[in-house]
Motif scaffolding. Structure first.
Motif, mmCIF file in Angstrom:
data_model
loop_
_atom_site.group_PDB
_atom_site.id
_atom_site.type_symbol
_atom_site.label_atom_id
_atom_site.label_comp_id
_atom_site.label_asym_id
_atom_site.label_seq_id
_atom_site.Cartn_x
_atom_site.Cartn_y
_atom_site.Cartn_z
ATOM 1 N N LEU A 10 30.519 22.662 51.470
ATOM 2 C CA LEU A 10 30.148 24.013 51.059
ATOM 3 C C LEU A 10 30.685 25.066 52.023
ATOM 4 O O LEU A 10 31.140 26.131 51.604
ATOM 5 N N ARG A 11 30.652 24.766 53.314
ATOM 6 C CA ARG A 11 31.208 25.703 54.298
ATOM 7 C C ARG A 11 32.702 25.907 54.089
ATOM 8 O O ARG A 11 33.218 26.993 54.308
ATOM 9 N N LEU A 12 33.396 24.861 53.680
ATOM 10 C CA LEU A 12 34.826 24.981 53.403
ATOM 11 C C LEU A 12 35.087 25.751 52.109
ATOM 12 O O LEU A 12 36.102 26.433 51.979
ATOM 13 N N GLU A 13 34.173 25.652 51.156
ATOM 14 C CA GLU A 13 34.373 26.289 49.854
ATOM 15 C C GLU A 13 33.945 27.751 49.822
ATOM 16 O O GLU A 13 34.375 28.491 48.943
ATOM 17 N N ILE A 14 33.124 28.197 50.756
ATOM 18 C CA ILE A 14 32.654 29.589 50.759
ATOM 19 C C ILE A 14 33.814 30.588 50.743
ATOM 20 O O ILE A 14 33.813 31.518 49.930
ATOM 21 N N PRO A 15 34.830 30.449 51.585
ATOM 22 C CA PRO A 15 35.942 31.413 51.528
ATOM 23 C C PRO A 15 36.665 31.411 50.179
ATOM 24 O O PRO A 15 37.125 32.453 49.713
ATOM 25 N N MET A 16 36.755 30.243 49.527
ATOM 26 C CA MET A 16 37.397 30.179 48.216
ATOM 27 C C MET A 16 36.589 30.966 47.190
ATOM 28 O O MET A 16 37.149 31.719 46.395
ATOM 29 N N VAL A 17 35.292 30.812 47.225
ATOM 30 C CA VAL A 17 34.420 31.522 46.291
ATOM 31 C C VAL A 17 34.522 33.031 46.532
ATOM 32 O O VAL A 17 34.606 33.818 45.585
ATOM 33 N N ARG A 18 34.528 33.434 47.786
ATOM 34 C CA ARG A 18 34.689 34.858 48.109
ATOM 35 C C ARG A 18 35.988 35.412 47.531
ATOM 36 O O ARG A 18 36.023 36.532 47.024
ATOM 37 N N GLU A 19 37.058 34.642 47.625
ATOM 38 C CA GLU A 19 38.344 35.090 47.094
ATOM 39 C C GLU A 19 38.302 35.208 45.578
ATOM 40 O O GLU A 19 38.824 36.171 45.011
ATOM 41 N N PHE A 20 37.683 34.245 44.886
ATOM 42 C CA PHE A 20 37.539 34.336 43.432
ATOM 43 C C PHE A 20 36.760 35.602 43.059
ATOM 44 O O PHE A 20 37.130 36.324 42.138
ATOM 45 N N ILE A 21 35.678 35.882 43.776
ATOM 46 C CA ILE A 21 34.865 37.074 43.500
ATOM 47 C C ILE A 21 35.672 38.345 43.763
ATOM 48 O O ILE A 21 35.643 39.288 42.959
ATOM 49 N N ARG A 22 36.367 38.381 44.877
ATOM 50 C CA ARG A 22 37.170 39.555 45.212
ATOM 51 C C ARG A 22 38.204 39.828 44.128
ATOM 52 O O ARG A 22 38.370 40.958 43.665
ATOM 53 N N LEU A 23 38.887 38.795 43.676
ATOM 54 C CA LEU A 23 39.894 38.970 42.641
ATOM 55 C C LEU A 23 39.274 39.346 41.298
ATOM 56 O O LEU A 23 39.838 40.136 40.553
ATOM 57 N N ALA A 24 38.121 38.776 40.995
ATOM 58 C CA ALA A 24 37.443 39.111 39.743
ATOM 59 C C ALA A 24 37.038 40.592 39.740
ATOM 60 O O ALA A 24 37.170 41.274 38.717
ATOM 61 N N ARG A 25 36.569 41.095 40.844
ATOM 62 C CA ARG A 25 36.212 42.515 40.948
ATOM 63 C C ARG A 25 37.455 43.389 40.826
ATOM 64 O O ARG A 25 37.422 44.432 40.192
ATOM 65 N N TRP A 26 38.544 42.970 41.443
ATOM 66 C CA TRP A 26 39.780 43.735 41.414
ATOM 67 C C TRP A 26 40.323 43.801 39.984
ATOM 68 O O TRP A 26 40.763 44.844 39.524
ATOM 69 N N VAL A 27 40.265 42.694 39.257
ATOM 70 C CA VAL A 27 40.771 42.640 37.885
ATOM 71 C C VAL A 27 39.908 43.484 36.952
ATOM 72 O O VAL A 27 40.403 44.117 36.033
ATOM 73 N N SER A 28 38.599 43.495 37.187
ATOM 74 C CA SER A 28 37.689 44.213 36.294
ATOM 75 C C SER A 28 37.721 45.723 36.492
ATOM 76 O O SER A 28 37.172 46.461 35.698
ATOM 77 N N LYS A 29 38.350 46.207 37.557
ATOM 78 C CA LYS A 29 38.417 47.664 37.805
ATOM 79 C C LYS A 29 39.433 48.340 36.928
ATOM 80 O O LYS A 29 40.374 47.859 36.476
#
Length: 141
Positions: A122-141
């Motif tokens: 989970l500690r290794l996957e946290i940065p990946m999840v953050r990146e997915f969220i960041r990109l999802a927010r960027w796309v939705s703008k």
């Protein structure tokens, strides 16, 4: 090849020796995967994708024809590489570190050991999840 095992396509970017590549193939098999093919990038890769653009096109064709369950990279990926590879290849991506954790998790005997492995994953996957969220927010703008 056994029909009940997951199928993997392996990616190696960099000038890794043949012994290390064979070790990576054996590690993947120990992880319960049938290795369909190993793609090696010898030239300088595109840091956005782990591989160069030409080699990535070759891998896309292999993914379409071989239909692996997972694509496993030799080196640890950064979060944007996970996102970019999953979007481009449309299949599950994992690196060697996650593969090793998966093997440890299968072989762990105690509940405590399994929980420690899960925490590490989970500690290794946290940065990946953050990146997915960041990109999802960027796309939705």
């Amino acid at each position: 090849m056994s029909n009940n095992r997951a199928r993997a396509l392996l990616l190696v970017a960099d000038d890794v020796g043949e012994n290390r590549i064979r070790e990576f193939q054996l590690l993947s098999e120990a992880g319960g995967y049938d290795v369909l093919d190993t793609v090696i990038q010898r030239r300088k890769p595109d840091t956005r994708y782990y591989l160069g653009i030409g080699k990535l096109g070759e891998v896309e064709s292999l993914v379409k024809s071989l239909r692996p369950d997972v694509v496993i990279t030799y080196h640890q990926l950064n979060p944007i590489q996970y996102v970019n590879l999953e979007r481009r290849l449309r299949t599950k991506i994992m690196d060697r570190i996650l593969l090793i954790l998966e093997i440890f998790e299968r072989r762990a005997g105690s509940k405590e050991a399994k929980l420690q492995i899960e925490l590490t994953r989970l500690r290794l996957e946290i940065p990946m999840v953050r990146e997915f969220i960041r990109l999802a927010r960027w796309v939705s703008k």
